[in-house]
Write an enzyme that holds these catalytic residues in place. Structure first.
Site, PDB file in Angstrom:
ATOM      1  N   LEU A  90      59.203 -12.917  51.525  1.00  0.00           N
ATOM      2  CA  LEU A  90      58.126 -12.046  52.003  1.00  0.00           C
ATOM      3  C   LEU A  90      58.241 -10.631  51.433  1.00  0.00           C
ATOM      4  O   LEU A  90      57.251  -9.911  51.386  1.00  0.00           O
ATOM      5  CB  LEU A  90      58.131 -11.999  53.536  1.00  0.00           C
ATOM      6  CG  LEU A  90      57.737 -13.301  54.248  1.00  0.00           C
ATOM      7  CD1 LEU A  90      57.906 -13.155  55.753  1.00  0.00           C
ATOM      8  CD2 LEU A  90      56.309 -13.709  53.901  1.00  0.00           C
ATOM      9  N   HIS A 131      69.167 -18.159  52.143  1.00  0.00           N
ATOM     10  CA  HIS A 131      68.300 -17.061  51.709  1.00  0.00           C
ATOM     11  C   HIS A 131      68.371 -15.893  52.700  1.00  0.00           C
ATOM     12  O   HIS A 131      68.572 -14.742  52.304  1.00  0.00           O
ATOM     13  CB  HIS A 131      66.865 -17.591  51.582  1.00  0.00           C
ATOM     14  CG  HIS A 131      65.852 -16.570  51.200  1.00  0.00           C
ATOM     15  ND1 HIS A 131      65.143 -16.629  50.022  1.00  0.00           N
ATOM     16  CD2 HIS A 131      65.411 -15.458  51.847  1.00  0.00           C
ATOM     17  CE1 HIS A 131      64.327 -15.579  49.958  1.00  0.00           C
ATOM     18  NE2 HIS A 131      64.463 -14.871  51.055  1.00  0.00           N
ATOM     19  N   GLU A 132      68.223 -16.197  53.982  1.00  0.00           N
ATOM     20  CA  GLU A 132      68.187 -15.120  54.986  1.00  0.00           C
ATOM     21  C   GLU A 132      69.561 -14.477  55.161  1.00  0.00           C
ATOM     22  O   GLU A 132      69.660 -13.263  55.327  1.00  0.00           O
ATOM     23  CB  GLU A 132      67.653 -15.636  56.322  1.00  0.00           C
ATOM     24  CG  GLU A 132      66.243 -16.212  56.277  1.00  0.00           C
ATOM     25  CD  GLU A 132      65.210 -15.320  55.595  1.00  0.00           C
ATOM     26  OE1 GLU A 132      65.359 -14.084  55.610  1.00  0.00           O
ATOM     27  OE2 GLU A 132      64.253 -15.877  55.018  1.00  0.00           O
ATOM     28  N   HIS A 135      70.222 -11.913  52.541  1.00  0.00           N
ATOM     29  CA  HIS A 135      69.584 -10.607  52.801  1.00  0.00           C
ATOM     30  C   HIS A 135      70.536  -9.663  53.536  1.00  0.00           C
ATOM     31  O   HIS A 135      70.487  -8.450  53.345  1.00  0.00           O
ATOM     32  CB  HIS A 135      68.333 -10.783  53.674  1.00  0.00           C
ATOM     33  CG  HIS A 135      67.075 -11.053  52.910  1.00  0.00           C
ATOM     34  ND1 HIS A 135      66.547 -10.178  51.997  1.00  0.00           N
ATOM     35  CD2 HIS A 135      66.214 -12.106  52.947  1.00  0.00           C
ATOM     36  CE1 HIS A 135      65.422 -10.675  51.493  1.00  0.00           C
ATOM     37  NE2 HIS A 135      65.194 -11.850  52.054  1.00  0.00           N
TER      38      HIS A 135
HETATM   39 NI    NI Z   1      63.568 -13.134  51.724  1.00  0.00          NI
END
Ligand code: NI
Length: 158
Positions: A90, A131-132, A135
């Site tokens: 996003l 993925h998260e 971050h």
């Molecule tokens: Ni992302």
């Protein structure tokens, strides 16, 4: 609850390391609620707190079947196999690419009540966990992208 602004790539905050949550305060619960609402509004399947400008180790993920995961201080405790599938973010609109991730991942975290929880995800959920959690350490999927997908190849799932 509120839909928050999603930080876009190029903002240096996305490269910072998020700090652990030491106490689950009402503020953290509001953050979780707002992150879920923001993820839904953006039609995403995952969001890390840093993406709404908060450097805390907090992640929300929604699986294909609609299961919601709210993870506080998550860490990966087991990995198995590999998969090479498409990914997006996003914070990086319009960019999709192939990454290599474990086929299955087990994550341990605290839930919003402070209980220790453990989840094993395969396929898309394993990719979302990786993925998260990346971050939280300032890593973006484009750092690991094996190949960027062309417009005609994109099957949007994040
Ligand atoms: Ni992302």
């Amino acid at each position: 609850m509120a839909v928050l602004n999603i930080v876009k790539e190029g903002d240096p905050i996305l490269r910072k390391t998020s700090r652990p949550v030491e106490e689950i305060t009402p503020r953290i619960l509001t953050l979780l609620d707002d992150m879920v609402e923001t993820m839904h509004a953006a039609k995403g399947c995952g969001l890390a707190a840093v993406q709404v400008g908060v450097l805390r180790r907090v992640v929300v993920i929604e699986d294909e079947d609609g299961t919601l995961y709210e993870l506080i201080n998550p860490r990966i405790v087991a990995r198995a196999g590999t998969q090479e599938e498409s990914e997006g973010c996003l914070s990086i609109p319009g960019v999709y690419g192939i990454t290599r991730r474990p086929r299955a991942v087990t994550v341990r975290a605290l839930d919003r009540h402070g209980n220790e929880v453990e989840y094993t995800g395969k396929g898309l959920l394993a990719r979302a966990f990786c993925h998260e959690l990346d971050h939280l350490d300032g890593t973006l999927f484009i750092d690991k992208m094996l190949r960027r997908l062309g417009r005609d190849e994109v099957e949007v799932d994040e």
